[in-house]
Design a protein around this motif. Structure first.
Motif, PDB file in Angstrom:
ATOM      1  N   GLY A 181       0.778  -1.225   0.000  1.00  0.00           N
ATOM      2  CA  GLY A 181       0.000   0.000   0.000  1.00  0.00           C
ATOM      3  C   GLY A 181       0.810   1.275   0.000  1.00  0.00           C
ATOM      4  O   GLY A 181       0.259   2.364   0.138  1.00  0.00           O
ATOM      5  N   LEU A 182       2.141   1.171  -0.160  1.00  0.00           N
ATOM      6  CA  LEU A 182       2.964   2.381  -0.162  1.00  0.00           C
ATOM      7  C   LEU A 182       2.764   3.157  -1.462  1.00  0.00           C
ATOM      8  O   LEU A 182       2.643   2.568  -2.547  1.00  0.00           O
ATOM      9  N   ARG A 183       2.735   4.486  -1.332  1.00  0.00           N
ATOM     10  CA  ARG A 183       2.675   5.337  -2.521  1.00  0.00           C
ATOM     11  C   ARG A 183       4.043   5.388  -3.181  1.00  0.00           C
ATOM     12  O   ARG A 183       5.054   5.027  -2.566  1.00  0.00           O
ATOM     13  N   ASN A 184       4.094   5.888  -4.443  1.00  0.00           N
ATOM     14  CA  ASN A 184       5.372   5.955  -5.161  1.00  0.00           C
ATOM     15  C   ASN A 184       6.413   6.743  -4.374  1.00  0.00           C
ATOM     16  O   ASN A 184       7.581   6.368  -4.313  1.00  0.00           O
ATOM     17  N   SER A 185       5.994   7.849  -3.759  1.00  0.00           N
ATOM     18  CA  SER A 185       6.944   8.669  -3.003  1.00  0.00           C
ATOM     19  C   SER A 185       7.494   7.905  -1.801  1.00  0.00           C
ATOM     20  O   SER A 185       8.683   8.027  -1.468  1.00  0.00           O
ATOM     21  N   GLU A 186       6.652   7.087  -1.174  1.00  0.00           N
ATOM     22  CA  GLU A 186       7.104   6.303  -0.017  1.00  0.00           C
ATOM     23  C   GLU A 186       8.045   5.183  -0.455  1.00  0.00           C
ATOM     24  O   GLU A 186       9.038   4.890   0.232  1.00  0.00           O
ATOM     25  N   VAL A 187       7.745   4.563  -1.588  1.00  0.00           N
ATOM     26  CA  VAL A 187       8.643   3.531  -2.126  1.00  0.00           C
ATOM     27  C   VAL A 187      10.000   4.155  -2.451  1.00  0.00           C
ATOM     28  O   VAL A 187      11.054   3.593  -2.140  1.00  0.00           O
ATOM     29  N   ALA A 188       9.961   5.351  -3.065  1.00  0.00           N
ATOM     30  CA  ALA A 188      11.202   6.039  -3.424  1.00  0.00           C
ATOM     31  C   ALA A 188      12.030   6.341  -2.181  1.00  0.00           C
ATOM     32  O   ALA A 188      13.255   6.111  -2.155  1.00  0.00           O
ATOM     33  N   LEU A 224      15.464   5.968  -4.009  1.00  0.00           N
ATOM     34  CA  LEU A 224      15.329   6.218  -5.443  1.00  0.00           C
ATOM     35  C   LEU A 224      14.512   7.483  -5.669  1.00  0.00           C
ATOM     36  O   LEU A 224      13.888   8.014  -4.734  1.00  0.00           O
ATOM     37  N   THR A 225      14.475   7.966  -6.896  1.00  0.00           N
ATOM     38  CA  THR A 225      13.582   9.065  -7.234  1.00  0.00           C
ATOM     39  C   THR A 225      12.204   8.501  -7.569  1.00  0.00           C
ATOM     40  O   THR A 225      12.067   7.320  -7.918  1.00  0.00           O
ATOM     41  N   GLN A 226      11.165   9.342  -7.459  1.00  0.00           N
ATOM     42  CA  GLN A 226       9.826   8.891  -7.825  1.00  0.00           C
ATOM     43  C   GLN A 226       9.762   8.502  -9.303  1.00  0.00           C
ATOM     44  O   GLN A 226       9.041   7.579  -9.676  1.00  0.00           O
ATOM     45  N   HIS A 227      10.529   9.215 -10.133  1.00  0.00           N
ATOM     46  CA  HIS A 227      10.552   8.910 -11.561  1.00  0.00           C
ATOM     47  C   HIS A 227      11.079   7.495 -11.797  1.00  0.00           C
ATOM     48  O   HIS A 227      10.539   6.735 -12.607  1.00  0.00           O
ATOM     49  N   THR A 228      12.150   7.159 -11.045  1.00  0.00           N
ATOM     50  CA  THR A 228      12.721   5.812 -11.194  1.00  0.00           C
ATOM     51  C   THR A 228      11.737   4.750 -10.727  1.00  0.00           C
ATOM     52  O   THR A 228      11.574   3.703 -11.361  1.00  0.00           O
ATOM     53  N   VAL A 229      11.062   5.031  -9.605  1.00  0.00           N
ATOM     54  CA  VAL A 229      10.077   4.074  -9.099  1.00  0.00           C
ATOM     55  C   VAL A 229       8.956   3.878 -10.119  1.00  0.00           C
ATOM     56  O   VAL A 229       8.510   2.746 -10.376  1.00  0.00           O
ATOM     57  N   ALA A 230       8.503   4.987 -10.712  1.00  0.00           N
ATOM     58  CA  ALA A 230       7.444   4.882 -11.727  1.00  0.00           C
ATOM     59  C   ALA A 230       7.906   4.021 -12.897  1.00  0.00           C
ATOM     60  O   ALA A 230       7.119   3.245 -13.464  1.00  0.00           O
ATOM     61  N   GLY A 231       9.182   4.132 -13.241  1.00  0.00           N
ATOM     62  CA  GLY A 231       9.724   3.304 -14.320  1.00  0.00           C
ATOM     63  C   GLY A 231       9.728   1.830 -13.959  1.00  0.00           C
ATOM     64  O   GLY A 231       9.388   0.968 -14.781  1.00  0.00           O
ATOM     65  N   TYR A 232      10.113   1.537 -12.711  1.00  0.00           N
ATOM     66  CA  TYR A 232      10.089   0.139 -12.266  1.00  0.00           C
ATOM     67  C   TYR A 232       8.665  -0.415 -12.300  1.00  0.00           C
ATOM     68  O   TYR A 232       8.429  -1.558 -12.723  1.00  0.00           O
ATOM     69  N   ILE A 233       7.711   0.399 -11.825  1.00  0.00           N
ATOM     70  CA  ILE A 233       6.319  -0.074 -11.790  1.00  0.00           C
ATOM     71  C   ILE A 233       5.808  -0.333 -13.212  1.00  0.00           C
ATOM     72  O   ILE A 233       5.130  -1.334 -13.462  1.00  0.00           O
TER      73      ILE A 233
END
Length: 215
Positions: free
Chosen positions: A167-174, A179-188
């Motif tokens: 349930g973590l948001r992208n910013s929390e995962v980052a 990592l940056t949120q952009h990188t996390v979005a790329g992984y997702i």
């Protein structure tokens, strides 16, 4: 175990009073701390010493899952039960993965709440009947299959999927992975493409199927 101190995190005053009445009926003489926002809930969780916490998920300043995780870290002996109107499988899986001991829907009758909460002391999970049925259906359709799809993901993608499933948001995962949120979005995006999924609910189900929710 005895229930002497209880935390109730709920933003609606009327619902807080309803929950407090249930808690007093279940555990006469207990002391109740009330909080109406994630910020207050986190402060109470850091203080520790609670035997039971009832946590709402949808709060004006964030998700109650933050408080569930804080309680599990700082107050590990506390029994944590999510009390919410959110009955979807993604919310349920995220709460259980975050460490909740139970999940009760607020449209349940008060006597059901009382029964479920008192049974916690005997080690029974507090679950609304519809939540229990959904969990049974979920695990029936997402049995752990270690050799299916697991090899498709890199170790980092598996880490990201595990956190998204909680349930973590992208910013929390980052923040958690540095990592940056952009990188996390790329992984997702890559994870969704590899697993053939398109949303976080499907991601949570697939993570459970791959045995990633306990990473």
């Amino acid at each position: 175990m005895s229930i002497g101190r209880v935390l109730i995190l709920e933003d609606l005053a009327e619902t807080r009073r309803w929950l407090a009445g249930i808690v007093r009926e279940a555990f006469p003489g207990c002391t109740i701390t009330e909080a109406s926002a994630v910020r207050e809930g986190l402060a109470a969780a850091r203080g520790g010493g609670h035997d039971l916490a009832l946590i709402d998920l949808a709060l004006p300043d964030g998700s109650g899952l933050e408080v569930v995780r804080m309680l599990r870290r700082h107050d590990p002996e506390a029994l944590v039960v999510v009390a919410t109107v959110m009955g979807d499988d993604a919310s349920i899986i995220a709460a259980i993965s975050a460490g909740a001991h139970g999940y009760l829907l607020k449209d349940s009758p008060a006597d059901l709440f009382v029964t479920q909460l008192t049974q916690l002391r005997s080690g029974y999970p507090a679950l609304s009947p519809s939540v229990a049925r959904l969990m049974m259906q979920h695990f029936a359709t997402t049995a752990f299959v270690p050799d299916e799809d697991a090899g498709l993901l890199t170790p980092r993608e598996a880490e990201v999927l595990s956190l998204v499933a909680r349930g973590l948001r992208n910013s929390e995962v980052a923040d958690k992975l540095g990592l940056t949120q952009h990188t996390v979005a790329g992984y997702i995006k890559a994870i969704y493409a590899k697993l053939g999924i398109s949303n976080r609910a499907e991601a949570a189900r697939r993570a459970a199927r791959l045995g990633l929710t306990e990473i």
